[in-house]
Design a protein around this motif. Structure first.
Motif, PDB file in Angstrom:
ATOM      1  N   GLY A   9      26.611 -27.427 -60.096  1.00  0.00           N
ATOM      2  CA  GLY A   9      27.601 -26.684 -59.341  1.00  0.00           C
ATOM      3  C   GLY A   9      28.349 -27.645 -58.440  1.00  0.00           C
ATOM      4  N   GLY A  10      29.549 -28.021 -58.829  1.00  0.00           N
ATOM      5  CA  GLY A  10      30.303 -29.001 -58.054  1.00  0.00           C
ATOM      6  C   GLY A  10      29.599 -30.341 -58.067  1.00  0.00           C
ATOM      7  N   ASP A  11      29.240 -30.819 -56.885  1.00  0.00           N
ATOM      8  CA  ASP A  11      28.548 -32.120 -56.796  1.00  0.00           C
ATOM      9  C   ASP A  11      27.041 -31.957 -56.594  1.00  0.00           C
ATOM     10  OD1 ASP A  11      28.635 -31.133 -54.235  1.00  0.00           O
ATOM     11  OD2 ASP A  11      29.057 -33.072 -53.304  1.00  0.00           O
ATOM     12  N   ARG A  12      26.506 -30.791 -56.900  1.00  0.00           N
ATOM     13  CA  ARG A  12      25.079 -30.509 -56.732  1.00  0.00           C
ATOM     14  C   ARG A  12      24.428 -30.245 -58.078  1.00  0.00           C
ATOM     15  NH1 ARG A  12      22.768 -31.627 -52.268  1.00  0.00           N
ATOM     16  NH2 ARG A  12      21.339 -29.903 -52.440  1.00  0.00           N
ATOM     17  N   LEU A  13      23.145 -30.608 -58.172  1.00  0.00           N
ATOM     18  CA  LEU A  13      22.336 -30.340 -59.360  1.00  0.00           C
ATOM     19  C   LEU A  13      21.115 -29.523 -58.965  1.00  0.00           C
ATOM     20  CD1 LEU A  13      22.136 -33.815 -61.139  1.00  0.00           C
ATOM     21  CD2 LEU A  13      23.403 -31.814 -61.913  1.00  0.00           C
ATOM     22  N   ARG A  14      20.714 -28.638 -59.837  1.00  0.00           N
ATOM     23  CA  ARG A  14      19.450 -27.914 -59.689  1.00  0.00           C
ATOM     24  C   ARG A  14      18.711 -28.061 -61.017  1.00  0.00           C
ATOM     25  NH1 ARG A  14      19.623 -22.013 -57.640  1.00  0.00           N
ATOM     26  NH2 ARG A  14      19.812 -23.129 -55.669  1.00  0.00           N
ATOM     27  N   ILE A  15      17.517 -28.628 -60.930  1.00  0.00           N
ATOM     28  CA  ILE A  15      16.709 -28.851 -62.130  1.00  0.00           C
ATOM     29  C   ILE A  15      15.394 -28.108 -61.978  1.00  0.00           C
ATOM     30  CG2 ILE A  15      15.527 -30.582 -63.541  1.00  0.00           C
ATOM     31  CD1 ILE A  15      17.638 -32.581 -62.640  1.00  0.00           C
ATOM     32  N   GLY A  35      19.656 -31.626 -55.666  1.00  0.00           N
ATOM     33  CA  GLY A  35      20.192 -32.849 -55.103  1.00  0.00           C
ATOM     34  C   GLY A  35      21.641 -33.055 -55.491  1.00  0.00           C
ATOM     35  N   ALA A  36      22.228 -34.089 -54.916  1.00  0.00           N
ATOM     36  CA  ALA A  36      23.621 -34.426 -55.174  1.00  0.00           C
ATOM     37  C   ALA A  36      23.747 -35.230 -56.460  1.00  0.00           C
ATOM     38  CB  ALA A  36      24.193 -35.216 -54.003  1.00  0.00           C
ATOM     39  N   THR A  37      24.826 -34.982 -57.201  1.00  0.00           N
ATOM     40  CA  THR A  37      25.037 -35.710 -58.458  1.00  0.00           C
ATOM     41  C   THR A  37      25.284 -37.191 -58.217  1.00  0.00           C
ATOM     42  OG1 THR A  37      27.387 -35.133 -58.430  1.00  0.00           O
ATOM     43  CG2 THR A  37      25.921 -33.725 -59.726  1.00  0.00           C
ATOM     44  N   GLN A  44      16.502 -38.741 -60.334  1.00  0.00           N
ATOM     45  CA  GLN A  44      15.722 -38.850 -61.572  1.00  0.00           C
ATOM     46  C   GLN A  44      14.365 -39.503 -61.309  1.00  0.00           C
ATOM     47  OE1 GLN A  44      17.721 -41.138 -64.567  1.00  0.00           O
ATOM     48  NE2 GLN A  44      16.174 -40.745 -66.116  1.00  0.00           N
ATOM     49  N   ASP A  45      14.343 -40.566 -60.520  1.00  0.00           N
ATOM     50  CA  ASP A  45      13.081 -41.248 -60.199  1.00  0.00           C
ATOM     51  C   ASP A  45      12.135 -40.321 -59.440  1.00  0.00           C
ATOM     52  OD1 ASP A  45      14.036 -43.536 -61.402  1.00  0.00           O
ATOM     53  OD2 ASP A  45      14.567 -44.528 -59.517  1.00  0.00           O
TER      54      ASP A  45
END
Length: 104
Positions: A9-15, A35-37, A44-45
């Motif tokens: 969503g925009g510059d945010r990620l939800r995993i 977190g932010a893209t 990822q780490d």
């Protein structure tokens, strides 16, 4: 099996990540990360480290449950495992036990 979804969503990620016992079809563990893209590699780490940390106890628990359902093929081997487990528990005393012993 590890499975999950990624939403942006925009510059945010939800995993969302799940650890699933494929044989029993039960969920062993799940977590959601945000977190932010722009920090994707740090993100990822962090996820990889947390998933790896969650997998070990979940696999151990699943193996214990499996062993409870399956009778041992060798009673001698089973006795040795029980003796080793008991000995391991005795050597891994709580730090509080040492404090109690030294304060008496």
């Amino acid at each position: 099996m590890v499975e999950g979804t990624v939403r942006r969503g925009g510059d945010r990620l939800r995993i969302s990540v799940q650890l699933v016992d494929a044989e029993m079809r039960t969920q062993l563990w799940s977590e959601r990360y945000e977190g932010a893209t722009e920090d994707i590699f740090e993100f990822q780490d962090r996820i990889a480290a947390q998933v790896a940390g969650a997998i070990h106890p979940a696999i151990r628990t699943a193996e214990i449950e499996l062993s409870k359902r399956k009778p041992p093929s060798s009673l001698r081997a089973y006795d040795l495992v029980m003796e080793t487990t008991a000995a391991s528990c005795q050597t891994q005393k709580s730090p509080y036990a040492q404090l109690q012993t030294s304060s008496q």
